[in-house]
Scaffold this active site. Structure first.
Site, PDB file in Angstrom:
ATOM      1  N   ASP A   1       0.864  -9.697  10.751  1.00  0.00           N
ATOM      2  CA  ASP A   1       0.212 -10.041  12.002  1.00  0.00           C
ATOM      3  C   ASP A   1      -0.654 -11.289  11.855  1.00  0.00           C
ATOM      4  O   ASP A   1      -0.954 -11.736  10.751  1.00  0.00           O
ATOM      5  CB  ASP A   1      -0.665  -8.877  12.475  1.00  0.00           C
ATOM      6  CG  ASP A   1       0.157  -7.658  12.854  1.00  0.00           C
ATOM      7  OD1 ASP A   1       1.315  -7.821  13.272  1.00  0.00           O
ATOM      8  OD2 ASP A   1      -0.375  -6.530  12.734  1.00  0.00           O
TER       9      ASP A   1
ATOM     10  N   TYR B   1       0.038  -2.895   0.265  1.00  0.00           N
ATOM     11  CA  TYR B   1      -1.039  -3.666   0.875  1.00  0.00           C
ATOM     12  C   TYR B   1      -2.381  -3.291   0.249  1.00  0.00           C
ATOM     13  O   TYR B   1      -2.552  -2.191  -0.276  1.00  0.00           O
ATOM     14  CB  TYR B   1      -1.138  -3.365   2.373  1.00  0.00           C
ATOM     15  CG  TYR B   1      -0.089  -4.011   3.243  1.00  0.00           C
ATOM     16  CD1 TYR B   1      -0.332  -5.231   3.876  1.00  0.00           C
ATOM     17  CD2 TYR B   1       1.134  -3.389   3.470  1.00  0.00           C
ATOM     18  CE1 TYR B   1       0.619  -5.807   4.707  1.00  0.00           C
ATOM     19  CE2 TYR B   1       2.101  -3.967   4.290  1.00  0.00           C
ATOM     20  CZ  TYR B   1       1.829  -5.171   4.905  1.00  0.00           C
ATOM     21  OH  TYR B   1       2.777  -5.744   5.727  1.00  0.00           O
TER      22      TYR B   1
END
Length: 244
Positions: A52, A110
């Site tokens: 994003d 992540y």
């Protein structure tokens, strides 16, 4: 044409994410433009998945087909000079002609960073919370996430999703001084999923949501329990895993 896998590192602060968008700077477009300028031909870069706007990466991957007479290391050297300091291709390796950066990936990992006070040098790369946090509740929530769940309630709707089931292989917090880091690895991730998980777990740690509510939202995507999205700045795609 030979196919190559690229490993890419970038500061996503000033980009509208990875994927090419009209009238917005993206990481994918920046790399494609650099390659095309050097090679004087259109280049199609295929990423393993999107990140994003504002999200960073130390291990994003993509594949690209290049002309046979191209020396890939030389191309990467020239492209990195052209791209600038916010994006760098850090590794290139030749792969099988049928290799696919997205469909051959078996997992992604992540890291999300939170600071417990205002830290000017980490502003671009963390969520600067500066509020009391119950760390034990963070650990309790993280432990609940291991296994396969339907994460529809912790993601942004995407009509392209064939399924909203994801299998979490790693979910843990670590604390170092005034920094809190969350590590998560899964076979796949949905849009905004990590940020909503972190945001919701932080709500629990701030006593604005209970552990039971978090667990109910996890086990029942239709529970109606609201989730909270953490800022993009703290999120880094660290690694994409492949069988080979």
């Amino acid at each position: 044409m030979p196919r190559y896998k690229l490993t890419i590192e970038y500061d996503g602060t000033d980009f509208s994410g990875w994927q090419i968008q009209p009238n917005a700077p993206t990481v994918e477009q920046t790399i494609e433009d650099a390659f095309s300028t050097i090679l004087q031909t259109d280049i199609d870069l295929i990423g393993q998945g999107r990140t994003d706007a504002g999200v960073h990466a130390t291990g994003q991957t993509a594949h690209v087909d290049l002309p046979e007479d191209i020396e890939p290391e030389d191309l990467i050297y020239k492209a990195n000079k052209l791209i600038g300091k916010e994006i760098q291709v850090i590794r290139v390796e030749e792969v099988a002609d049928d290799f696919h950066s997205r469909f051959d990936a078996t997992g992604r990992q992540y890291e999300y960073t939170i600071t417990k006070r205002w830290m000017p040098l980490k502003e671009r790369y963390s969520w600067q919370l500066n509020q009391p946090i119950d760390y034990a509740k963070l650990e309790e929530c993280a432990a609940l996430l291991k296994g396969e769940f339907d994460f529809a309630g912790f993601s942004k709707f995407n009509e392209d999703n064939m399924t909203t089931l994801c299998e979490i292989q790693l979910s843990e917090f670590e604390q170092e001084g005034e920094l809190i880091r969350y590590h998560i690895r899964s076979n796949r991730f949905l849009r905004n999923m990590v940020r909503r998980l972190v945001g919701s777990m932080m709500r629990v740690a701030q006593n604005k949501m209970t552990v039971d509510q978090f667990e109910e939202a996890l086990k029942n995507p239709d529970s109606g329990i609201p989730t909270f999205t953490a800022p993009a700045a703290g999120l880094v795609l660290q690694k994409v895993f492949y069988k080979k």
